[in-house]
Scaffold this active site. Structure first.
Site, PDB file in Angstrom:
ATOM      1  N   TYR A 101      -6.846  23.276  -1.443  1.00 29.46           N
ATOM      2  CA  TYR A 101      -6.723  22.079  -2.282  1.00 29.46           C
ATOM      3  C   TYR A 101      -7.559  22.165  -3.546  1.00 29.46           C
ATOM      4  CZ  TYR A 101      -6.782  17.068  -3.485  1.00 29.46           C
ATOM      5  OH  TYR A 101      -6.665  15.848  -4.116  1.00 29.46           O
TER       6      TYR A 101
ATOM      7  N   ASP B 288       0.873  -1.176   0.000  1.00 30.32           N
ATOM      8  CA  ASP B 288       0.000   0.000   0.000  1.00 30.32           C
ATOM      9  C   ASP B 288       0.902   1.215   0.000  1.00 30.32           C
ATOM     10  OD1 ASP B 288      -1.779   2.029   0.367  1.00 30.32           O
ATOM     11  OD2 ASP B 288      -2.616   1.278   2.252  1.00 30.32           O
TER      12      ASP B 288
ATOM     13  N   SER C 190       2.577  11.799 -16.311  1.00 27.05           N
ATOM     14  CA  SER C 190       1.423  12.163 -17.132  1.00 27.05           C
ATOM     15  C   SER C 190       1.656  13.555 -17.710  1.00 27.05           C
ATOM     16  CB  SER C 190       0.159  12.176 -16.266  1.00 27.05           C
ATOM     17  OG  SER C 190      -0.911  12.816 -16.924  1.00 27.05           O
TER      18      SER C 190
ATOM     19  N   THR D 138       0.917   8.882  -2.301  1.00 26.71           N
ATOM     20  CA  THR D 138       0.781   7.614  -3.018  1.00 26.71           C
ATOM     21  C   THR D 138       1.600   7.604  -4.301  1.00 26.71           C
ATOM     22  OG1 THR D 138      -1.462   7.363  -2.154  1.00 26.71           O
ATOM     23  CG2 THR D 138      -0.872   6.024  -4.076  1.00 26.71           C
TER      24      THR D 138
END
Length: 327
Positions: free
Chosen positions: A192, A88, A171, A138
């Protein structure tokens, strides 16, 4: 006519590229994160499995989904050697544990290719268990830790001249936003924006490759970042309103208004993964960004190609994770 580099383009199929690069793939040990059914990770794993690698280590958070991909690979290629690994990447502890598990495997003496493929996109604001904005954690910090723990095996491959590679899947979304240096957490969500945070994480992927090339290129390690293209048949943006996303992408707000936007299949999407991971012709471009199977300097924002920023991100990442790479 046989397939050749002259056929590299935005619609190239990964299987064609892999067959062309068979001799570069055969006998290699390849580690891939973000592998679950019908994703870029599983498509890349299946593509590589067809070219006789020594070992495929496929990693993801969900063990059940990992097992399904491993079974699919074995069904198609019975002789394939596949190892599954739970990780994870939103958890520093999990990234460390998974990296250490592979680093301690006696049957994995060295790693030829690490593809940091896992990622999330434009999620609502949340923090990981370690207290960091989820996309940055992540997509970048988790891979920073995981890669660090595998570096001894990668350097072992370099020492015997195998020219290992670390590929970070980025990307064209990097063009949306650079690194929010003073506030990677976006004021705990107060400032955000999901796409700005995605852009930050994708810029980080590119700067990570650049920093790895600068730091380890002299020791025989190569690193590249990749833009797979627009692939709608994945779970990456399953939480997003598809109509709104397509409207955004085909509007004047698209990250690359001067580049024709096409929807790719999974095979077309991972063709650039294959080039970045195995093509010997790009070694001279260590640290660079690839799109549509070629080095794509002209498509890179300055903030994602700056060596001083790459060094700064490296130092920040070591500070935030507590993971310090060996010199």
């Amino acid at each position: 006519m046989p397939f050749s580099r002259a056929d590299y383009k935005n619609t190239s199929d990964a299987n064609d590229v892999a067959r062309f690069l068979h001799d570069e793939i055969a006998g290699k040990t390849v580690v891939i994160t973000g592998v679950s059914p019908k994703t870029l990770g599983s498509e890349f794993a299946l593509t590589v499995a067809g070219q006789a690698p020594k070992l495929l280590v496929i990693a993801a958070r969900n063990v059940e989904k990992l097992t399904k991909v491993a079974e699919e690979i074995k069904a198609k290629y019975p002789d394939a050697n596949v190892k599954t690994l739970q990780v994870d990447l939103a958890s520093f502890e999990s990234a460390k544990k998974a990296g250490d598990e592979i680093a301690s495997c006696e049957d994995v003496p060295m790693i030829d290719v690490l593809v940091n493929n896992a990622g999330i996109m434009a999620q609502p604001y949340s923090k990981t268990v370690d207290g960091f904005e989820s996309q940055f954690a992540t997509n970048h910090l988790g891979h920073f830790i995981f890669t660090k723990r595998l570096m001894p095996k990668i350097l072992a491959a370099a020492r015997v001249g195998r020219e290992p590679r670390i590929v970070n899947i980025s990307s064209n979304g990097h063009r949306i936003y650079g690194i929010n240096w003073d506030d990677v957490n976006f004021s705990d969500g107060k400032t955000y924006d999901p796409w700005m945070a995605y852009g930050q994480s994708k810029t980080a992927n590119m700067l990570f490759s650049l920093a790895l090339a600068e730091r380890y290129g002299g020791r025989g390690v190569y690193s590249f970042s990749v833009h797979p293209g627009l692939i709608v048949d994945t779970n990456l943006g399953a939480h997003l309103d598809k109509e709104a996303v397509m409207e955004l992408l085909f509007s004047d707000q698209t990250p690359e208004p001067d580049i024709p936007l096409i929807q790719k299949t999974l095979q077309q999407g991972v063709s650039t993964h294959v080039v970045a991971a195995f093509d010997p012709e790009i070694k001279k471009d260590n640290g660079k960004y690839l799109a549509d199977c070629i080095v794509a300097d002209h498509r890179v924002k300055d903030w994602a190609a700056d060596k001083s920023s790459a060094k700064r991100l490296w130092e920040l990442s070591e500070q935030l994770t507590g993971e310090k790479y060996d010199e």
